[in-house]
Motif scaffolding. Sequence first.
Motif, PDB file in Angstrom:
ATOM      1  N   ALA A 124      27.740  27.264  34.805  1.00 32.25           N
ATOM      2  CA  ALA A 124      26.451  28.343  35.363  1.00 32.25           C
ATOM      3  C   ALA A 124      27.002  29.788  35.510  1.00 32.25           C
ATOM      4  CB  ALA A 124      26.361  27.624  36.882  1.00 32.25           C
ATOM      5  N   ALA A 167      22.217  23.012  40.867  1.00 36.65           N
ATOM      6  CA  ALA A 167      22.350  24.281  41.583  1.00 36.65           C
ATOM      7  C   ALA A 167      22.481  25.314  40.465  1.00 36.65           C
ATOM      8  CB  ALA A 167      23.482  24.026  42.551  1.00 36.65           C
ATOM      9  N   GLY A 168      23.473  25.097  39.456  1.00 41.38           N
ATOM     10  CA  GLY A 168      23.584  26.276  38.640  1.00 41.38           C
ATOM     11  C   GLY A 168      22.730  26.580  37.825  1.00 41.38           C
ATOM     12  N   ALA A 172      17.250  31.689  37.531  1.00 47.63           N
ATOM     13  CA  ALA A 172      16.638  32.586  38.483  1.00 47.63           C
ATOM     14  C   ALA A 172      16.702  33.859  37.852  1.00 47.63           C
ATOM     15  CB  ALA A 172      17.272  32.531  39.929  1.00 47.63           C
ATOM     16  N   TYR A 173      17.902  34.445  37.415  1.00 50.45           N
ATOM     17  CA  TYR A 173      17.757  35.777  37.004  1.00 50.45           C
ATOM     18  C   TYR A 173      16.782  36.067  35.534  1.00 50.45           C
ATOM     19  CZ  TYR A 173      21.793  36.409  39.893  1.00 50.45           C
ATOM     20  OH  TYR A 173      22.820  36.561  40.696  1.00 50.45           O
ATOM     21  N   LEU A 195      19.574  26.529  38.384  1.00 47.75           N
ATOM     22  CA  LEU A 195      18.434  27.039  39.240  1.00 47.75           C
ATOM     23  C   LEU A 195      19.098  28.654  39.473  1.00 47.75           C
ATOM     24  CD1 LEU A 195      17.353  24.821  42.115  1.00 47.75           C
ATOM     25  CD2 LEU A 195      15.782  25.943  40.696  1.00 47.75           C
ATOM     26  N   THR A 196      20.161  28.682  39.921  1.00 49.54           N
ATOM     27  CA  THR A 196      20.762  30.015  40.514  1.00 49.54           C
ATOM     28  C   THR A 196      21.088  30.746  39.288  1.00 49.54           C
ATOM     29  OG1 THR A 196      23.202  29.323  40.520  1.00 49.54           O
ATOM     30  CG2 THR A 196      21.733  29.437  42.464  1.00 49.54           C
TER      31      THR A 196
END
Lengths: 94, 94
Positions: free
Chosen positions: A67, A13-14, A20-21, A16-17
Amino acid sequence: MELNWVEYIGLAAGTLTTAAYLPQVYKTWRTKAVGDISLVMYTAMTAGVFLWMVYGILLKAPAVIAANAVSLALVGGMLRLKLKYHNAQTPPKP
Amino acid sequence: MELNWVEYIGLAAGTLTTAAYLPQVYKTWRTKAVGDISLVMYTAMTAGVFLWMVYGILLKAPAVIAANAVSLALVGGMLRLKLKYHNAQTPPKP
């Protein structure tokens, strides 16, 4: 430090998020175009990601800490780019 | 459900990082201008926020669950707006 499978989901999750930036930072850095980007979003996001990192430290949750530390650098970078090119935009037509 | 002070920091963090998307969604909904917004960012972010919500459920962390459920709606909304107006942009000059 050993991670259990729940922490691996957190790491996915970390990753990806946080990652993403990267395409957004790259796009903005390349085009210098920030007209469609919300200044309020990146100001609130920078403050919020900082607090998530504090939360992770207090809970001793490695995925949350890692993350959000990286996110903070990228979101803070976007905020800097927005502020830098904000006034360089073509003013809207009357 | 009773929250300790660490969870209140998580709620403050979640409120900020979730509410942060609101001005961006509003701006994009109003202007229909998505040229400076990264499609890859919002695709990866939607997937990542979904996984953070799963992580919160597995850890039974209320702040993580609540913040990411709302974020998922907003980030998913931005992804829809980007896809909707993506091809309506003025094509770049040759």
